[in-house]
Design an enzyme around this catalytic site. Sequence first.
Site, short mmCIF file in Angstrom:
data_model
loop_
_atom_site.label_atom_id
_atom_site.label_comp_id
_atom_site.label_asym_id
_atom_site.label_seq_id
_atom_site.Cartn_x
_atom_site.Cartn_y
_atom_site.Cartn_z
N GLU A 1 -3.79 -2.62 -3.31
CA GLU A 1 -3.21 -1.47 -3.31
C GLU A 1 -1.65 -1.60 -3.30
OE1 GLU A 1 -0.89 2.09 -3.30
OE2 GLU A 1 -1.07 0.89 -1.42
N ASP B 1 -5.87 -3.93 1.67
CA ASP B 1 -4.95 -5.01 1.92
C ASP B 1 -3.78 -4.77 2.85
OD1 ASP B 1 -4.13 -2.87 -0.02
OD2 ASP B 1 -2.81 -4.39 -0.99
ZN LIG Z 1 1.85 0.89 1.50
ZN LIG Z 2 -0.86 2.49 1.97
#
Ligand SMILES: [Zn+2]
Ligand SMILES: [Zn+2]
Length: 395
Positions: free
Chosen positions: A139, A81
Site C-alpha cells: 500500500e 506492508d
Molecule cells: Zn501509511
Molecule cells: Zn496506511
Amino acid sequence: MIEEKIVALASKYTAETIAIRHHLHAHPELSYQEFETAAFVEAKLNEIGIPNIRMGITGVIGIIEGKNPASRVIALRADMDALPILEETNLPYASTKPGVMHACGHDVHTSCLLGAAKILSETKEDWQGTIKLIFQPGEEKNPGGASILIKEGVLENPKPELIVGMHVNPQLETGKISFRGGKVMASADEIYITIKGNGGHAAAPHLTIDTILVGSHIVIGLQQIISRNNNPFSPSVLSICAFNGGFTTNVIPNEVNLIGTFRAMDEKWRFAAHELIKKQATSIAHGMGAEIDILIDIGYPSVYNHERLNANAMGLAKTFLGEKCVEETELRMGAEDFGYYSQKIPGCFFRLGTRNEAKGITIGVHTPTFNIDEDAIEMGIKMMAFLGANLNING
Ligand SMILES: [Zn+2]
Ligand SMILES: [Zn+2]
C-alpha cells in the site's frame, strides 16, 4: 441474532488478535516483500478452514461462503506492508528488523481482518452471500498493491459488488469509528522538473541563462495554477518540496532540479492540472531561454466513498454501536491505494479510532514512535465482521 454472536466472538478473539498483531508488528516487511506475512496469513486462514490463493506474489485472497453464496459478494480489504522507519517505541513487541516498522497500523488492519474472518467463518449460517478477503501487499509504495491485484483480477470471479477497508486513526479516540461519503482522500502524483541552460559567471548574468531564476519563476507560476484554475470548492495542493541547483556564491549553475507533489480530490481536474503544470512550466522556461524536462509520475487516485453505501455503513454502525461512537471522517489530502478499488466498485473506507490521551497514545502515523491503543482492536474485529455480514448498497 448475528449482532450478538459477533459481539461475543469479537470479545472471545480479542486476545488472540492482539497476539497476532504483536507477531506482525515484531516482523514487519517492506512493500512487495511481504513473504513471511503472506505465509503467516495463509497459515491462519488454513487453520480457520478458509480456502485461499496467492495473488500479486505477496497478496492473499480468501473466500468465505455464507448462505446463498451467489446472492451477494462483498470484499473486505486489509493492507500488510510496513515502512522504512527505524522503530523507537521500546515496546516488548517492537520491530526485530532494524529500519523496518509497522508505523501505519497495517499490522492492525491485517490482524483485525483475520479476527473478523474467523467470526464470519463461524457464523456463516447467519449471513447471506460470499465474502472475499483481500490481504494486499504494497500500500505504501507506487504502483500500489491494489492496482497490481486489480490487474490480476481480484475484482473478478467472484466479482464483489462493494469493498470495505479500515484504517487506524490516531486523531480519533478509541471506541469511535468514522465514515464519510463522497471524496475522502486525495490523489497523489509526483512532479520532477529539470531546468537546463548555459550557466556562467554570476557577475555576467547577461551571458548566461539563469536557471535559478527560471526555477524560482516556475515555483511561483505553478502555485498560481491551483489558485487561478482549480475550483475552490474542490481541494487541491501543489507543493514543490526540493529545489536543487548551484554550489557556490559566484557561479550560475547549468541545471536546477525541482521535485514536488500534486494532490487533488477530483479526477478530471487532476489530469487537466497535469497539462497545465507542463504548459506553465514549459512556457516560463522557454520564455526565459531555458530548456526543461518535466515528468509527472502518476500515483494513487483519490479515494471516493460511495455515498449511499457509506450512509448505510454509518447507519448500521450507529445501530450496532450507538450514535456516540460514530463520527464523520474529515477530508484529508493524504493518499491511499484503496482509491484504485473505489474507482472501480463502490467503496467504504472507514477509520478506526486508536487514540488514547490518558495512555499517551497520540502520535501520528509514519513516525518512529507510532503506536495504537490496543483497546481499539476489539472494535476493529467487530466492525469488519459486522459490515461483512450486513452491509449492502441498497439499505
Ligand atoms: Zn501509511
Ligand atoms: Zn496506511
